[in-house]
Motif scaffolding. Structure first.
Motif, PDB file in Angstrom:
ATOM      1  N   ALA A  61      -5.455  -1.036  12.911  1.00 41.47           N
ATOM      2  CA  ALA A  61      -5.628  -2.346  12.283  1.00 41.47           C
ATOM      3  C   ALA A  61      -4.509  -3.282  12.681  1.00 41.47           C
ATOM      4  N   TRP A  62      -4.888  -4.471  13.048  1.00 41.55           N
ATOM      5  CA  TRP A  62      -3.995  -5.622  13.190  1.00 41.55           C
ATOM      6  C   TRP A  62      -4.883  -6.847  13.173  1.00 41.55           C
ATOM      7  N   SER A  63      -4.319  -7.994  12.885  1.00 44.41           N
ATOM      8  CA  SER A  63      -5.114  -9.221  12.840  1.00 44.41           C
ATOM      9  C   SER A  63      -4.508 -10.227  13.806  1.00 44.41           C
ATOM     10  N   GLY A  64      -5.365 -11.130  14.327  1.00 45.63           N
ATOM     11  CA  GLY A  64      -4.916 -12.117  15.296  1.00 45.63           C
ATOM     12  C   GLY A  64      -5.518 -11.859  16.659  1.00 45.63           C
ATOM     13  N   ALA A  65      -6.039 -12.907  17.290  1.00 44.68           N
ATOM     14  CA  ALA A  65      -6.724 -12.760  18.569  1.00 44.68           C
ATOM     15  C   ALA A  65      -5.757 -12.479  19.716  1.00 44.68           C
ATOM     16  N   VAL A  66      -4.587 -13.107  19.703  1.00 45.43           N
ATOM     17  CA  VAL A  66      -3.606 -12.949  20.789  1.00 45.43           C
ATOM     18  C   VAL A  66      -2.304 -12.349  20.269  1.00 45.43           C
ATOM     19  N   LEU A  67      -1.802 -12.893  19.173  1.00 42.38           N
ATOM     20  CA  LEU A  67      -0.549 -12.437  18.582  1.00 42.38           C
ATOM     21  C   LEU A  67      -0.855 -11.697  17.279  1.00 42.38           C
ATOM     22  N   PRO A  68      -0.577 -10.412  17.195  1.00 42.99           N
ATOM     23  CA  PRO A  68      -0.802  -9.713  15.932  1.00 42.99           C
ATOM     24  C   PRO A  68      -0.013 -10.369  14.804  1.00 42.99           C
ATOM     25  N   ALA A  69      -0.695 -10.703  13.724  1.00 40.19           N
ATOM     26  CA  ALA A  69      -0.050 -11.391  12.604  1.00 40.19           C
ATOM     27  C   ALA A  69       1.134 -10.574  12.101  1.00 40.19           C
ATOM     28  N   GLY A  70       2.292 -11.237  12.042  1.00 39.87           N
ATOM     29  CA  GLY A  70       3.499 -10.572  11.576  1.00 39.87           C
ATOM     30  C   GLY A  70       4.047  -9.544  12.543  1.00 39.87           C
ATOM     31  N   GLY A  71       3.392  -9.360  13.718  1.00 45.40           N
ATOM     32  CA  GLY A  71       3.806  -8.299  14.637  1.00 45.40           C
ATOM     33  C   GLY A  71       3.535  -6.908  14.091  1.00 45.40           C
ATOM     34  N   LEU A  72       2.590  -6.804  13.133  1.00 45.82           N
ATOM     35  CA  LEU A  72       2.362  -5.560  12.402  1.00 45.82           C
ATOM     36  C   LEU A  72       1.119  -4.845  12.922  1.00 45.82           C
ATOM     37  N   VAL A  73       1.258  -3.546  13.179  1.00 45.76           N
ATOM     38  CA  VAL A  73       0.165  -2.721  13.682  1.00 45.76           C
ATOM     39  C   VAL A  73       0.134  -1.421  12.889  1.00 45.76           C
ATOM     40  N   LEU A  74      -1.059  -1.028  12.489  1.00 43.22           N
ATOM     41  CA  LEU A  74      -1.266   0.222  11.757  1.00 43.22           C
ATOM     42  C   LEU A  74      -2.157   1.136  12.595  1.00 43.22           C
ATOM     43  N   LEU A  75      -1.692   2.357  12.847  1.00 40.56           N
ATOM     44  CA  LEU A  75      -2.480   3.392  13.511  1.00 40.56           C
ATOM     45  C   LEU A  75      -2.664   4.537  12.531  1.00 40.56           C
ATOM     46  N   SER A  76      -3.864   5.113  12.493  1.00 45.63           N
ATOM     47  CA  SER A  76      -4.122   6.155  11.507  1.00 45.63           C
ATOM     48  C   SER A  76      -5.101   7.180  12.039  1.00 45.63           C
ATOM     49  N   ARG A  77      -4.856   8.427  11.678  1.00 45.85           N
ATOM     50  CA  ARG A  77      -5.838   9.481  11.937  1.00 45.85           C
ATOM     51  C   ARG A  77      -6.827   9.579  10.782  1.00 45.85           C
ATOM     52  N   ARG A  78      -6.537   8.895   9.701  1.00 40.46           N
ATOM     53  CA  ARG A  78      -7.420   8.865   8.529  1.00 40.46           C
ATOM     54  C   ARG A  78      -8.157   7.531   8.491  1.00 40.46           C
ATOM     55  N   PRO A  79      -9.368   7.500   7.948  1.00 39.21           N
ATOM     56  CA  PRO A  79     -10.106   6.235   7.880  1.00 39.21           C
ATOM     57  C   PRO A  79      -9.354   5.173   7.081  1.00 39.21           C
ATOM     58  N   ILE A  80      -9.445   3.949   7.549  1.00 42.53           N
ATOM     59  CA  ILE A  80      -8.863   2.801   6.851  1.00 42.53           C
ATOM     60  C   ILE A  80      -9.990   2.101   6.098  1.00 42.53           C
ATOM     61  N   ARG A  81      -9.899   2.086   4.778  1.00 43.49           N
ATOM     62  CA  ARG A  81     -10.974   1.516   3.963  1.00 43.49           C
ATOM     63  C   ARG A  81     -10.944  -0.008   3.996  1.00 43.49           C
ATOM     64  N   THR A  82      -9.780  -0.595   3.758  1.00 37.90           N
ATOM     65  CA  THR A  82      -9.637  -2.050   3.767  1.00 37.90           C
ATOM     66  C   THR A  82      -8.272  -2.401   4.337  1.00 37.90           C
ATOM     67  N   VAL A  83      -8.139  -3.626   4.827  1.00 42.64           N
ATOM     68  CA  VAL A  83      -6.842  -4.109   5.306  1.00 42.64           C
ATOM     69  C   VAL A  83      -6.825  -5.626   5.200  1.00 42.64           C
ATOM     70  N   ARG A  84      -5.681  -6.177   4.849  1.00 46.50           N
ATOM     71  CA  ARG A  84      -5.514  -7.629   4.831  1.00 46.50           C
ATOM     72  C   ARG A  84      -4.072  -7.944   5.208  1.00 46.50           C
ATOM     73  N   PHE A  85      -3.852  -9.165   5.666  1.00 40.86           N
ATOM     74  CA  PHE A  85      -2.511  -9.637   5.999  1.00 40.86           C
ATOM     75  C   PHE A  85      -2.176 -10.810   5.092  1.00 40.86           C
ATOM     76  N   SER A  86      -0.968 -10.808   4.579  1.00 37.07           N
ATOM     77  CA  SER A  86      -0.499 -11.894   3.715  1.00 37.07           C
ATOM     78  C   SER A  86       0.818 -12.423   4.276  1.00 37.07           C
ATOM     79  N   ARG A  87       0.818 -13.706   4.612  1.00 37.28           N
ATOM     80  CA  ARG A  87       1.985 -14.303   5.253  1.00 37.28           C
ATOM     81  C   ARG A  87       3.036 -14.709   4.224  1.00 37.28           C
TER      82      ARG A  87
END
Length: 271
Positions: A61-87
């Motif tokens: 999970a990450w958000s943003g078409a070119v620049l990941p919002a906040g520079g934050l990236v989540l990788l998981s071997r477990r399913p991700i149910r929901t994700v949101r970014f708050s600036r």
């Protein structure tokens, strides 16, 4: 009861980025981490590079078409149910750091013990290296931690929480200590005096800036033990050796357990 392994790591957005990220992906692919929270991933292409180098992490999970919002990236071997970014709000001295759109990535990850809230964040840097109450950047930290506290308050109270990342605050800073207390968070590295930023000649005694904080929920406990990792050079593409970042990583083993309703245990300090 289950154990879940988590890594938080500031991947450094400058200086031989692609070779370092390829090496990081290879390290992650060989590791047993269930969840990886990265900061300072500057471009979506860099996030894609890590994902390709670590294909065992089938959820990301990450958000943003070119620049990941906040520079934050989540990788998981477990399913991700929901994700949101708050600036975070823009507060304090004007600085180029605004371009990173720093904030918090709030995800809910599925585990065998039920869903877990995973909060990945990167707060603004204190350019003065002064974390006293009167410093100009302390006002920035208060505003960002206040915003983060609001995001934690929005979570379902039935969810146990792990909040991780580069807080850019020593664990002894009053601002961070107040946030932990108000949000009911326990520091997995409490009492550890080691740095998480690599010492340099200009900064020979840096503090720990990267943290793993946990909070249990009614009937569902989460505790953590943590250690500092990625302190040594690794092989980089081309045959040379180098460090993965100017930060060390923090690895945490989270223990998730269910208890009778209304009988949740107090979180144990990290070892």
């Amino acid at each position: 009861m289950i154990e879940l392994r988590l890594l938080t790591f500031n991947a450094l957005m400058r200086g031989g980025v692609r070779p370092r990220l390829r090496a990081l992906g290879a390290v992650l692919e060989r590791s047993g981490y269930d969840v990886v929270c990265l900061q300072e991933v500057a471009f979506r292409s860099h996030a894609d590079l890590i994902r390709r180098a670590a294909p065992r992490y089938g959820h990301h999970a990450w958000s943003g078409a070119v620049l990941p919002a906040g520079g934050l990236v989540l990788l998981s071997r477990r399913p991700i149910r929901t994700v949101r970014f708050s600036r975070y709000p823009r507060t304090g001295p004007a600085r180029a750091e605004y371009l990173m759109r720093k904030g918090a990535q709030v995800a809910v990850v599925e585990t065998a013990e039920g869903p877990l809230a995973v909060v990945n964040t990167h707060l603004s840097a204190n350019r003065d290296g002064d974390w006293s109450a009167a410093n100009r950047y302390t006002r920035v930290a208060r505003a960002e931690l206040g915003h983060l506290a609001g995001e934690l308050a929005r979570l379902d109270p039935a969810l146990p929480v792990v909040a991780v990342g580069d807080f850019n605050l020593p664990r002894t800073a009053g601002t961070l200590a107040g946030f932990r207390a108000a949000a009911g968070l326990t520091d997995a590295l409490a009492g550890d005096t080691g740095p998480t930023y690599r010492p340099t000649l200009r900064w020979p005694n840096p503090p720990a800036l990267d943290h793993v904080l946990v909070r249990s929920a009614p009937g569902r406990t989460v505790s953590a033990r943590a250690r500092i990792v990625f302190q040594d050079p690794v092989p980089l593409p081309g045959g040379r050796q180098g460090f993965l970042s100017d930060h060390y990583g923090v690895e945490a083993v989270l223990t998730l357990a269910s208890s009778p309703a209304g009988m949740a245990e107090e979180p144990r300090p990290g070892l």
